[in-house]
Design an enzyme around this catalytic site. Structure first.
Site, short mmCIF file in Angstrom:
data_model
loop_
_atom_site.label_atom_id
_atom_site.label_comp_id
_atom_site.label_asym_id
_atom_site.label_seq_id
_atom_site.Cartn_x
_atom_site.Cartn_y
_atom_site.Cartn_z
N HIS A 83 0.84 -1.20 0.00
CA HIS A 83 0.00 0.00 0.00
C HIS A 83 0.87 1.24 0.00
CE1 HIS A 83 -2.88 3.04 1.39
NE2 HIS A 83 -2.04 3.32 2.33
N ASP A 112 5.81 21.88 -26.60
CA ASP A 112 5.81 20.54 -26.00
C ASP A 112 6.95 20.47 -24.97
OD1 ASP A 112 4.43 17.69 -27.45
OD2 ASP A 112 5.55 17.66 -25.57
N TRP A 148 7.33 -0.20 3.53
CA TRP A 148 7.73 0.48 2.29
C TRP A 148 9.14 1.02 2.41
CZ3 TRP A 148 8.59 5.66 0.64
CH2 TRP A 148 8.62 6.61 1.67
N SER A 175 12.39 6.25 -14.42
CA SER A 175 11.32 7.03 -15.04
C SER A 175 11.24 8.42 -14.41
CB SER A 175 9.98 6.31 -14.84
OG SER A 175 8.91 7.19 -15.06
N SER A 176 11.34 8.49 -13.09
CA SER A 176 11.27 9.80 -12.40
C SER A 176 12.43 10.69 -12.79
CB SER A 176 11.33 9.60 -10.89
OG SER A 176 10.14 9.10 -10.41
N HIS A 259 13.09 11.48 3.14
CA HIS A 259 12.45 12.73 3.59
C HIS A 259 12.27 13.73 2.44
CE1 HIS A 259 10.68 15.46 6.33
NE2 HIS A 259 11.21 16.36 5.55
N GLU A 261 11.75 12.93 -0.39
CA GLU A 261 10.68 12.29 -1.15
C GLU A 261 9.31 12.80 -0.71
OE1 GLU A 261 8.19 9.84 -3.41
OE2 GLU A 261 10.28 10.47 -3.68
N TYR A 263 8.67 15.68 0.37
CA TYR A 263 8.49 17.04 -0.16
C TYR A 263 8.30 17.01 -1.67
CZ TYR A 263 8.90 19.14 4.30
OH TYR A 263 8.62 19.49 5.59
N SER A 274 -1.40 27.36 -5.14
CA SER A 274 -1.04 28.76 -5.43
C SER A 274 -1.62 29.25 -6.75
CB SER A 274 0.49 28.89 -5.48
OG SER A 274 1.04 28.59 -4.22
N HIS A 308 15.41 12.47 11.56
CA HIS A 308 14.28 12.60 12.50
C HIS A 308 13.38 11.37 12.42
CE1 HIS A 308 11.83 15.04 9.31
NE2 HIS A 308 11.65 13.77 9.14
N HIS A 309 13.68 10.49 11.46
CA HIS A 309 12.96 9.21 11.39
C HIS A 309 13.66 8.15 12.24
CE1 HIS A 309 10.34 10.34 7.98
NE2 HIS A 309 11.35 11.14 7.68
N THR A 334 7.33 27.00 5.52
CA THR A 334 5.98 26.46 5.33
C THR A 334 4.94 27.44 5.87
OG1 THR A 334 6.97 24.29 5.71
CG2 THR A 334 4.58 24.38 5.62
N LYS A 337 4.25 30.22 3.51
CA LYS A 337 3.31 29.83 2.46
C LYS A 337 1.87 29.91 2.97
CE LYS A 337 5.93 26.95 -0.62
NZ LYS A 337 5.36 27.46 -1.90
N ARG A 456 1.92 0.66 14.90
CA ARG A 456 1.52 0.49 13.51
C ARG A 456 1.97 -0.89 13.04
NH1 ARG A 456 5.82 4.24 10.15
NH2 ARG A 456 4.91 3.19 8.36
C1 HEM Z 1 -7.10 6.43 0.45
C2 HEM Z 1 -7.10 6.42 1.69
C3 HEM Z 1 -6.05 5.74 2.53
C4 HEM Z 1 -6.28 4.91 3.58
C5 HEM Z 1 -7.62 4.48 4.12
C6 HEM Z 1 -4.97 4.51 4.10
C7 HEM Z 1 -4.81 3.65 5.18
C8 HEM Z 1 -3.57 3.18 5.60
C9 HEM Z 1 -3.40 2.17 6.62
C10 HEM Z 1 -4.52 1.51 7.39
C11 HEM Z 1 -2.07 1.95 6.76
C12 HEM Z 1 -1.37 0.90 7.63
C13 HEM Z 1 -1.15 1.31 8.97
C14 HEM Z 1 -0.53 0.18 9.77
O1 HEM Z 1 -1.28 -0.61 10.30
O2 HEM Z 1 0.67 0.12 9.85
C15 HEM Z 1 -1.40 2.83 5.84
C16 HEM Z 1 -0.05 2.90 5.72
C17 HEM Z 1 0.58 3.75 4.84
N1 HEM Z 1 -0.05 4.61 3.95
FE1 HEM Z 1 -2.00 4.85 3.65
N2 HEM Z 1 -3.98 5.09 3.37
C18 HEM Z 1 -4.60 5.85 2.39
C19 HEM Z 1 -4.01 6.61 1.45
C20 HEM Z 1 -2.66 6.78 1.38
C21 HEM Z 1 -2.03 7.67 0.44
C22 HEM Z 1 -2.72 8.55 -0.60
C23 HEM Z 1 -0.71 7.58 0.67
C24 HEM Z 1 0.31 8.39 -0.09
C25 HEM Z 1 1.41 8.32 -0.34
C26 HEM Z 1 -0.48 6.60 1.74
C27 HEM Z 1 0.73 6.18 2.25
C28 HEM Z 1 0.93 5.25 3.24
C29 HEM Z 1 2.23 4.77 3.70
C30 HEM Z 1 3.58 5.22 3.18
C31 HEM Z 1 2.00 3.83 4.71
C32 HEM Z 1 3.04 3.07 5.54
C33 HEM Z 1 3.22 1.71 4.98
C34 HEM Z 1 4.20 0.94 5.85
O3 HEM Z 1 3.94 0.78 7.03
O4 HEM Z 1 5.21 0.52 5.33
N3 HEM Z 1 -1.70 6.14 2.16
N4 HEM Z 1 -2.34 3.58 5.14
CU LIG Z 2 10.96 13.00 7.44
#
Ligand code: HEM
Ligand SMILES: [Cu+2]
Length: 531
Positions: A83, A112, A148, A175-176, A259, A261, A263, A274, A308-309, A334, A337, A456
């Site tokens: 996810h 273009d 992740w 790609s990025s 980090h 990333e 931003y 803006s 800080h992580h 920030t 802004k 978590r």
């Molecule tokens: C659409 C609605 C979203 C819901 C309901 C949602 C829900 C969640 C949940 C439940 C977790 C896991 C928490 C855990 O138990 O550890 C999670 C982890 C995470 N979410 Fe989302 N999320 C959403 C959208 C997003 C979006 C848009 C991002 C954007 C980048 C994102 C990035 C992450 C990241 C990076 C993690 C941590 C994964 C890890 O633990 O390695 N999420 N999210």
């Molecule tokens: Cu950070």
């Protein structure tokens, strides 16, 4: 901003190009047109958003109540990992590149992107990378499940799914980097005569700075996961303590990328906001140059705060203090802004069409996310809340109500220019209010779960966390279904609707609003002159 142009006075060979796009699959496979490529990036990112969303809802369904009901713990870990990866690299980042492709040439008066074929390639690297990522679910041992963030030693011990994820990250990174080189070259070399850097729209400025940040840190990620790959298969010991390596070093190099990333996922969002706030406040953006300097200083500071992580890895207090204060320092630009956006609206004659609603929603909720970020930066507090649901709440406030809400605001703002039709305003408002309410139901309670100590990345939890988890899961499903309204709005808008004017929004002043709606397949073949 006045523009003088005639985009038909030219004659070079390939006729079909000037009568609009070819048809069929070959059009999309071979297109070098920035609008086509923008469209592909946007549909790709939406598909990834939906798949990342389904994973999130499966996680929340499992966490609806204590005990294990739905998925095995190993698969739960694969879901949280995937996810995060899918949302970061598959949804949010490509979506912003989609906006950059559609908007930057139109906003700077360029026909273009500088490297049109490389642009095609930058996009077509994404689908195979995404397939590799998803396919890792189906190999023996399943997808990598160490988060992740790929932390060793767990990521060294994982099955071949981890190699597929590492390979996918390499391709996504390439790609990025190509996309960023294209954006930098286009902005620095292809602006219309008279458009000096300090006359560029803010969206263009935020993308220029984001692209430099991407070119700086994506190679760091590539190097980090390559070291992981050689530790896994070629007997190196970069992160293996028993072999003289250091797993903590992985965290340093990963977050030196990680980090900046975050931003990279928010600076383009700042650019969209803006553009929108001045348009619907019918006032110019307050403090244009301070906005530019604030964006640049955020980007620079974002490279100085990575540890800080890692406040709980046992680093010296002096280092903790440095990273704590450096992180707090980012709150200053920030804050500039947020002040400028508020001052832009101040005494403006505002109207609240859907783009403006999402922009104001962004402003409120991103600020909440920013505050919880400063809370996490305080070392003694962070030692309490790290790896808890407080952190999950924090980064979903900045990534969902931040980046994602800004993407929705931008989509509603430019859809009429892209399709030539006005979108359904009442459906748009439904999408906004349902997203706003359900987002807060999902993630606000998570602050308290974290403060109460819920970790978590766990599929089960103690009874005292049950109520808030139930509320959070209900919110998540509400939020998930609200996004289907957005899909309906987009499909309806592509198919038809009230004809959009060239200047769709009365307060729109940048160049794209001088072009017809829909914007022709080829635009600015003769650059406009900026007075
Ligand atoms: C659409 C609605 C979203 C819901 C309901 C949602 C829900 C969640 C949940 C439940 C977790 C896991 C928490 C855990 O138990 O550890 C999670 C982890 C995470 N979410 Fe989302 N999320 C959403 C959208 C997003 C979006 C848009 C991002 C954007 C980048 C994102 C990035 C992450 C990241 C990076 C993690 C941590 C994964 C890890 O633990 O390695 N999420 N999210
Ligand atoms: Cu950070």
């Amino acid at each position: 901003m006045a523009a003088v142009h005639d985009d038909h006075a030219h004659g070079h060979g390939h006729e079909h190009e000037h009568h609009g796009p070819p048809s069929g699959i070959m059009r999309w496979l071979t297109t070098t047109n920035h609008k086509d490529i923008g469209t592909m990036y946007l549909w790709f990112s939406f598909a990834m958003f939906l798949s990342g969303g389904v994973m999130a809802l499966t996680i929340r369904a499992e966490l609806f109540q204590p005990g294990l009901q739905l998925v095995a713990p190993e698969f739960f870990n694969q879901l949280t990992t995937m996810h995060g990866l899918v949302m970061v690299f598959g949804a949010i980042m490509p979506a912003f590149v989609g906006f950059a492709n559609w908007q930057i040439p139109m906003m700077i008066g360029a026909p273009d992107m500088a490297f049109a074929r490389m642009n095609n390639w930058s996009f077509w690297l994404l689908p195979p990378a995404a397939m590799l990522l998803m396919a890792s679910f189906f190999v023996p041992g399943g997808a990598g499940a160490g988060g992740w963030t790929f932390y060793p030693p767990l990521s060294v011990q994982m099955g071949m799914g981890m190699d597929m994820m590492i390979f996918a990250v390499h391709i996504l990174g390439a790609s990025s980097i190509m996309g960023s080189i294209n954006i930098i070259t286009t902005i620095l070399n292809m602006r219309a005569p008279g458009m000096s850097l300090m006359k560029m729209p803010m969206f263009v400025w935020t993308w220029l700075i984001t692209a430099y940040l991407l070119v700086l840190v994506m190679p760091v990620l590539a190097g980090t996961v390559t070291m992981l790959l050689t530790d896994r298969h070629f007997g190196t010991n970069f992160f293996n303590a028993a072999g003289g390596g250091d797993p903590i070093m992985f965290q340093h190099v990963f977050w030196f990328f990680g980090h900046p990333e975050v931003y990279i996922m928010i600076l383009p969002a700042f650019g969209i906001i803006s553009e929108i706030l001045p348009t619907f406040s019918r006032k110019p953006l307050f403090g244009y140059s301070s906005m530019v300097y604030a964006t640049a200083s955020i980007a620079i500071l974002s490279c100085t705060v990575w540890a800080h992580h890692m406040f709980t890895v046992g680093m010296p207090v002096t280092a903790q203090l440095f990273f704590m204060y450096a992180t707090m320092l980012i709150a200053v630009p920030t804050g500039v802004k947020i002040f400028n956006w508020t001052a832009t609206m101040w005494q403006g004659s505002m109207t609240f069409e859907t783009p403006m609603l999402f922009a104001i929603g962004f402003l409120f909720l991103f600020t909440i996310g920013g505050f919880s970020g400063v809370v996490c930066a305080v070392v003694p507090v962070d030692i309490q809340v790290q790896e808890t649901y407080y952190v999950i709440a924090h980064f979903h406030y900045v990534l969902v109500s931040g980046a994602l809400f800004a993407l929705f605001a931008g989509a509603y703002y430019w859809l009429p220019k892209w399709t030539g039709h006005m979108y359904d305003e009442s459906l748009g408002k439904w999408h906004f209010w349902m997203s706003m309410v359900f987002f807060n139901v999902t993630f606000f309670v998570q602050h308290f779960l974290g403060l109460a100590g819920m970790p978590r990345r766990v599929p089960d939890y103690a009874l005292q966390f049950a109520d808030f988890n139930m509320i959070s899961s209900i919110g998540a499903f509400g939020f998930g279904f609200s996004q289907l309204i957005f899909l309906a709005v987009v499909l309806k808008c592509i198919r038809g609707g009230k004809k959009a004017e060239a200047r769709v929004w009365e307060g729109g002043t940048s160049l794209e609003w001088t072009l017809p709606s829909p914007a022709p397949y080829h635009t600015w073949e003769t650059p406009p002159v900026i007075k």
